[in-house]
Design a protein around this motif. Structure first.
Motif, PDB file in Angstrom:
ATOM      1  N   ILE A   1       0.837  -1.082  -0.062  1.00 26.91           N
ATOM      2  CA  ILE A   1      -0.029  -0.011   0.044  1.00 26.91           C
ATOM      3  C   ILE A   1       0.797   1.355   0.041  1.00 26.91           C
ATOM      4  N   ALA A   2       2.008   1.290   0.589  1.00 29.26           N
ATOM      5  CA  ALA A   2       2.734   2.499   0.825  1.00 29.26           C
ATOM      6  C   ALA A   2       4.352   1.982   0.883  1.00 29.26           C
ATOM      7  N   LEU A   3       5.205   2.757   0.727  1.00 28.57           N
ATOM      8  CA  LEU A   3       6.695   2.727   0.940  1.00 28.57           C
ATOM      9  C   LEU A   3       7.317   3.449   1.764  1.00 28.57           C
ATOM     10  N   LEU A   4       7.749   2.958   2.893  1.00 23.04           N
ATOM     11  CA  LEU A   4       8.520   4.099   3.865  1.00 23.04           C
ATOM     12  C   LEU A   4       9.619   4.462   3.208  1.00 23.04           C
ATOM     13  N   PRO A   5      10.217   5.665   3.612  1.00 16.41           N
ATOM     14  CA  PRO A   5      11.572   6.288   2.911  1.00 16.41           C
ATOM     15  C   PRO A   5      12.839   5.885   3.684  1.00 16.41           C
ATOM     16  N   PHE A   6      12.463   4.582   4.654  1.00 17.85           N
ATOM     17  CA  PHE A   6      13.733   4.233   5.137  1.00 17.85           C
ATOM     18  C   PHE A   6      13.264   2.739   5.661  1.00 17.85           C
ATOM     19  N   VAL A   7      14.330   2.274   6.237  1.00 15.87           N
ATOM     20  CA  VAL A   7      13.961   0.619   6.579  1.00 15.87           C
ATOM     21  C   VAL A   7      13.975   0.661   7.956  1.00 15.87           C
ATOM     22  N   PRO A   8      12.633   0.154   8.324  1.00 11.57           N
ATOM     23  CA  PRO A   8      12.445   0.176   9.802  1.00 11.57           C
ATOM     24  C   PRO A   8      13.088  -0.703  10.733  1.00 11.57           C
ATOM     25  N   TRP A   9      13.022  -0.915  11.907  1.00  9.10           N
ATOM     26  CA  TRP A   9      13.389  -1.908  12.859  1.00  9.10           C
ATOM     27  C   TRP A   9      12.922  -3.110  12.448  1.00  9.10           C
ATOM     28  N   LYS A  10      13.540  -4.333  12.997  1.00 10.00           N
ATOM     29  CA  LYS A  10      13.023  -5.565  12.715  1.00 10.00           C
ATOM     30  C   LYS A  10      11.550  -5.704  13.314  1.00 10.00           C
ATOM     31  N   PHE A  11      11.471  -5.441  14.532  1.00 11.55           N
ATOM     32  CA  PHE A  11      10.115  -5.727  15.379  1.00 11.55           C
ATOM     33  C   PHE A  11       9.023  -4.923  14.772  1.00 11.55           C
ATOM     34  N   ILE A  12       9.721  -3.557  14.249  1.00 12.80           N
ATOM     35  CA  ILE A  12       8.549  -2.902  13.774  1.00 12.80           C
ATOM     36  C   ILE A  12       8.071  -3.403  12.297  1.00 12.80           C
ATOM     37  N   ARG A  13       9.052  -3.852  11.422  1.00 11.61           N
ATOM     38  CA  ARG A  13       8.557  -4.586  10.422  1.00 11.61           C
ATOM     39  C   ARG A  13       7.590  -5.603  10.423  1.00 11.61           C
ATOM     40  N   LYS A  14       7.612  -6.295  11.599  1.00 13.98           N
ATOM     41  CA  LYS A  14       6.691  -7.596  11.846  1.00 13.98           C
ATOM     42  C   LYS A  14       5.219  -6.928  11.632  1.00 13.98           C
ATOM     43  N   LEU A  15       4.830  -5.787  11.874  1.00 15.01           N
ATOM     44  CA  LEU A  15       3.532  -4.960  11.628  1.00 15.01           C
ATOM     45  C   LEU A  15       3.532  -4.121  10.279  1.00 15.01           C
ATOM     46  N   THR A  16       4.550  -3.566  10.003  1.00 13.51           N
ATOM     47  CA  THR A  16       4.439  -2.938   8.661  1.00 13.51           C
ATOM     48  C   THR A  16       4.610  -3.773   7.324  1.00 13.51           C
ATOM     49  N   MET A  17       5.018  -4.963   7.581  1.00 16.54           N
ATOM     50  CA  MET A  17       5.026  -6.021   6.393  1.00 16.54           C
ATOM     51  C   MET A  17       4.113  -7.045   6.588  1.00 16.54           C
ATOM     52  N   ARG A  18       3.067  -6.995   7.692  1.00 15.73           N
ATOM     53  CA  ARG A  18       2.166  -8.245   8.166  1.00 15.73           C
ATOM     54  C   ARG A  18       1.288  -8.657   6.860  1.00 15.73           C
ATOM     55  N   GLY A  19       1.143  -9.763   6.427  1.00 15.24           N
ATOM     56  CA  GLY A  19       0.641 -10.078   5.221  1.00 15.24           C
ATOM     57  C   GLY A  19       1.064  -9.999   3.803  1.00 15.24           C
ATOM     58  N   ILE A  20       2.273  -9.511   3.972  1.00 15.13           N
ATOM     59  CA  ILE A  20       3.174  -9.236   2.533  1.00 15.13           C
ATOM     60  C   ILE A  20       3.948 -10.604   2.452  1.00 15.13           C
ATOM     61  N   ASP A  21       4.113 -11.268   1.151  1.00 16.85           N
ATOM     62  CA  ASP A  21       4.671 -12.076   0.833  1.00 16.85           C
ATOM     63  C   ASP A  21       6.070 -11.495   0.236  1.00 16.85           C
ATOM     64  N   ILE A  22       7.337 -11.346   1.007  1.00 17.11           N
ATOM     65  CA  ILE A  22       8.239 -10.962   0.573  1.00 17.11           C
ATOM     66  C   ILE A  22       9.032 -11.534  -0.606  1.00 17.11           C
ATOM     67  N   ASP A  23       8.746 -13.094  -0.579  1.00 18.87           N
ATOM     68  CA  ASP A  23       9.376 -13.579  -1.770  1.00 18.87           C
ATOM     69  C   ASP A  23       8.797 -13.166  -3.346  1.00 18.87           C
ATOM     70  N   SER A  24       7.640 -12.741  -3.355  1.00 16.07           N
ATOM     71  CA  SER A  24       6.671 -12.600  -4.444  1.00 16.07           C
ATOM     72  C   SER A  24       6.766 -11.209  -4.507  1.00 16.07           C
ATOM     73  N   LEU A  25       7.509 -10.348  -3.644  1.00 15.76           N
ATOM     74  CA  LEU A  25       7.318  -8.896  -3.638  1.00 15.76           C
ATOM     75  C   LEU A  25       7.841  -8.121  -4.960  1.00 15.76           C
ATOM     76  N   GLU A  26       7.241  -7.214  -5.576  1.00 15.97           N
ATOM     77  CA  GLU A  26       7.557  -6.384  -6.715  1.00 15.97           C
ATOM     78  C   GLU A  26       7.259  -5.040  -6.735  1.00 15.97           C
ATOM     79  N   LEU A  27       8.472  -4.320  -6.544  1.00 15.95           N
ATOM     80  CA  LEU A  27       8.234  -2.859  -6.412  1.00 15.95           C
ATOM     81  C   LEU A  27       8.301  -2.086  -7.782  1.00 15.95           C
ATOM     82  N   GLU A  28       7.430  -1.676  -8.189  1.00 14.52           N
ATOM     83  CA  GLU A  28       7.680  -1.368  -9.776  1.00 14.52           C
ATOM     84  C   GLU A  28       7.590   0.100  -9.858  1.00 14.52           C
ATOM     85  N   GLY A  29       8.588   0.825 -10.896  1.00 17.38           N
ATOM     86  CA  GLY A  29       8.391   2.207 -11.073  1.00 17.38           C
ATOM     87  C   GLY A  29       8.919   3.078  -9.937  1.00 17.38           C
TER      88      GLY A  29
END
Length: 212
Positions: A114-142
């Protein structure tokens, strides 16, 4: 950058909160019963404040006068509970509406970025920010962001939106409870009749407000 989905969520949350507030204003807070409750609360507060001031000045010393102060306090608690009770129904309706909205949007945006952060969050925060996203099939276009850990799922965006957009729309359009009746359930429990019920279960104000 997936701004279209982000804008859709923000606008939808704002519209739903706006509709809930407008319905509450029209069918609850515009009624004479609510205005009468506000008037009764205002009179009870004025009476209690006046007697309390006299007590602080040492003018209330007799047992009869102290009982009068206690009755004024009980009346104020009762009126505050009545106003708080009126605000409870719209709050419950709004909560149910947003639970339904969460289910609908959650299905629509499941697994999407839905959105892209301008930075890489801490690991424990990523558990919430990336919840439900399959990182293996992730495509960031354009976009210039190449680290998939910057991706945000629906649930993280939804939480931020309800904490910001929903809050500000309600503050601008909704009717806020007056001071003394803004404690929600605790304001209702302060009523003398409810206190009697609580005491039957071994509870009182000190137990409810006790901090760990």
């Amino acid at each position: 950058m997936p701004t279209a989905e982000l804008n859709n969520i923000i606008i939808t949350v704002g519209i739903v909160q706006l509709c809930c507030d407008l319905l509450a204003n029209r069918y609850v807070f515009a009624h004479d019963s609510y205005q009468r409750s506000l008037g009764a609360l205002s009179r009870a507060k004025f009476k209690f404040d006046k007697l309390k001031e006299q007590e602080e000045q040492g003018k209330l010393t007799g047992e009869k006068q102290l009982k009068k102060l206690q009755r004024a306090k009980d009346e104020l608690s009762e009126m505050s509970a009545n106003v708080a009770k009126i605000h409870t129904s719209p709050n419950i309706f709004t909560s149910v509406a947003f639970i339904i909205l969460y289910r609908i949007l959650g299905i629509e945006y499941s697994g999407k970025v839905i959105a892209l952060l301008p930075f890489v969050p801490w690991k424990f925060i990523r558990k919430l920010t990336m919840r439900g996203i399959d990182i293996d099939s992730l495509e960031l276009e354009g976009n210039e962001v190449i680290d998939p850990r910057q991706a945000c799922s629906f649930i993280f965006v939804y939480i931020l939106t309800t904490l910001s957009v929903k809050f500000f729309v309600h503050r601008a359009i909704g009717v806020m409870p007056p001071k003394g009746a803004d404690g929600g359930l605790l304001s209702m429990l302060d009523a003398p009749q409810n206190q009697k019920v609580l005491k039957q279960f071994g509870l009182d104000n000190e137990t409810l407000y006790k901090e760990d």
